[in-house]
Design a protein around this motif. Structure first.
Motif, PDB file in Angstrom:
ATOM      1  N   ASN A  66      32.295  45.892  40.918  1.00  0.00           N
ATOM      2  CA  ASN A  66      30.966  45.713  41.495  1.00  0.00           C
ATOM      3  C   ASN A  66      31.136  44.909  42.790  1.00  0.00           C
ATOM      4  OD1 ASN A  66      28.388  44.975  42.220  1.00  0.00           O
ATOM      5  ND2 ASN A  66      27.772  44.347  40.171  1.00  0.00           N
ATOM      6  N   PRO A  67      31.077  45.580  43.935  1.00  0.00           N
ATOM      7  CA  PRO A  67      31.266  44.877  45.212  1.00  0.00           C
ATOM      8  C   PRO A  67      30.238  43.774  45.450  1.00  0.00           C
ATOM      9  CG  PRO A  67      31.246  47.266  45.540  1.00  0.00           C
ATOM     10  CD  PRO A  67      30.886  47.004  44.119  1.00  0.00           C
ATOM     11  N   LEU A  68      29.044  43.911  44.886  1.00  0.00           N
ATOM     12  CA  LEU A  68      28.014  42.882  45.072  1.00  0.00           C
ATOM     13  C   LEU A  68      28.367  41.582  44.348  1.00  0.00           C
ATOM     14  CD1 LEU A  68      24.801  45.084  44.835  1.00  0.00           C
ATOM     15  CD2 LEU A  68      25.988  44.263  46.885  1.00  0.00           C
ATOM     16  N   ARG A  69      29.245  41.675  43.375  1.00  0.00           N
ATOM     17  CA  ARG A  69      29.746  40.476  42.682  1.00  0.00           C
ATOM     18  C   ARG A  69      31.027  39.972  43.312  1.00  0.00           C
ATOM     19  NH1 ARG A  69      29.970  40.200  36.401  1.00  0.00           N
ATOM     20  NH2 ARG A  69      31.182  38.515  37.246  1.00  0.00           N
ATOM     21  N   GLY A  70      31.477  40.639  44.373  1.00  0.00           N
ATOM     22  CA  GLY A  70      32.712  40.239  45.053  1.00  0.00           C
ATOM     23  C   GLY A  70      33.957  40.838  44.442  1.00  0.00           C
ATOM     24  N   GLU A  71      33.789  41.845  43.606  1.00  0.00           N
ATOM     25  CA  GLU A  71      34.921  42.424  42.897  1.00  0.00           C
ATOM     26  C   GLU A  71      35.654  43.477  43.725  1.00  0.00           C
ATOM     27  OE1 GLU A  71      32.919  41.867  38.473  1.00  0.00           O
ATOM     28  OE2 GLU A  71      33.078  43.868  39.323  1.00  0.00           O
ATOM     29  N   VAL A  72      36.968  43.516  43.540  1.00  0.00           N
ATOM     30  CA  VAL A  72      37.853  44.478  44.189  1.00  0.00           C
ATOM     31  C   VAL A  72      38.804  44.996  43.116  1.00  0.00           C
ATOM     32  CG1 VAL A  72      39.714  44.744  45.887  1.00  0.00           C
ATOM     33  CG2 VAL A  72      37.738  43.318  46.425  1.00  0.00           C
ATOM     34  N   GLU A  73      39.100  46.284  43.150  1.00  0.00           N
ATOM     35  CA  GLU A  73      40.054  46.846  42.198  1.00  0.00           C
ATOM     36  C   GLU A  73      41.473  46.690  42.740  1.00  0.00           C
ATOM     37  OE1 GLU A  73      39.575  50.679  39.805  1.00  0.00           O
ATOM     38  OE2 GLU A  73      40.989  51.262  41.398  1.00  0.00           O
ATOM     39  N   VAL A  74      42.366  46.223  41.871  1.00  0.00           N
ATOM     40  CA  VAL A  74      43.793  46.124  42.191  1.00  0.00           C
ATOM     41  C   VAL A  74      44.531  46.858  41.075  1.00  0.00           C
ATOM     42  CG1 VAL A  74      45.748  44.568  42.547  1.00  0.00           C
ATOM     43  CG2 VAL A  74      43.470  43.895  43.331  1.00  0.00           C
ATOM     44  N   VAL A  75      45.374  47.806  41.452  1.00  0.00           N
ATOM     45  CA  VAL A  75      46.104  48.605  40.471  1.00  0.00           C
ATOM     46  C   VAL A  75      47.524  48.070  40.349  1.00  0.00           C
ATOM     47  CG1 VAL A  75      46.900  50.921  39.864  1.00  0.00           C
ATOM     48  CG2 VAL A  75      44.684  50.622  41.001  1.00  0.00           C
TER      49      VAL A  75
END
Length: 104
Positions: free
Chosen positions: A3-12
Motif C-alpha cells: 500500500n503506497p499510501l502507507r509508505g510500503e514498497v515491495e522487495v523481492v
C-alpha cells in the motif's frame, strides 16, 4: 500486496515478495546504522545521488524490518534481490520518498 499510501514498497528476496516500510523505529535504526545526524541528511544523500551500496543495504534492512521481516543486514548479502542492484537502489529511494510523503 503493498500500500503506497502507507509508505510500503515491495522487495523481492530469493523470489519471495516482502513488504518494506520505514516506520519511526525503522528510521531511528537507519539513522543509527548510517551514523547520520538527521533523517534529512540521509534523504539528501539519495536526492543528490551520493549514496553508497551500504546506504542502500541499510535502507532496505530498515524498511524490511519495519515491514515485519526479522532478518539482518548479513542476511541480504546471500540472497538474490529481485531486479538486482538497480532495483534495490530504486526500492531504497522509494522507501525514503514515501516515508517523507505528506498525506493530502
Amino acid at each position: 500486496m503493498t500500500n503506497p499510501l502507507r509508505g510500503e514498497v515491495e522487495v523481492v528476496l530469493d523470489g519471495t515478495p516482502y513488504v518494506a516500510r520505514l516506520t519511526l523505529g525503522a528510521l531511528a535504526e537507519l539513522e543509527h546504522d548510517l551514523g547520520a545526524d538527521s533523517l534529512m541528511a540521509i534523504a539528501a544523500r539519495f536526492e543528490a545521488g551520493r549514496f553508497s551500496s551500504r546506504d542502500v543495504l541499510a535502507v532496505l534492512v530498515a524498511g524490511l524490518r519495519g515491514g515485519g521481516w526479522r532478518g539482518a543486514a548479513a542476511d541480504l548479502l546471500t540472497v538474490e534481490i529481485g531486479g538486482g542492484p538497480v532495483a534495490a537502489g530504486r526500492a531504497a529511494a522509494e522507501l525514503l520518498a514515501r516515508a517523507f510523503r505528506i498525506a493530502a
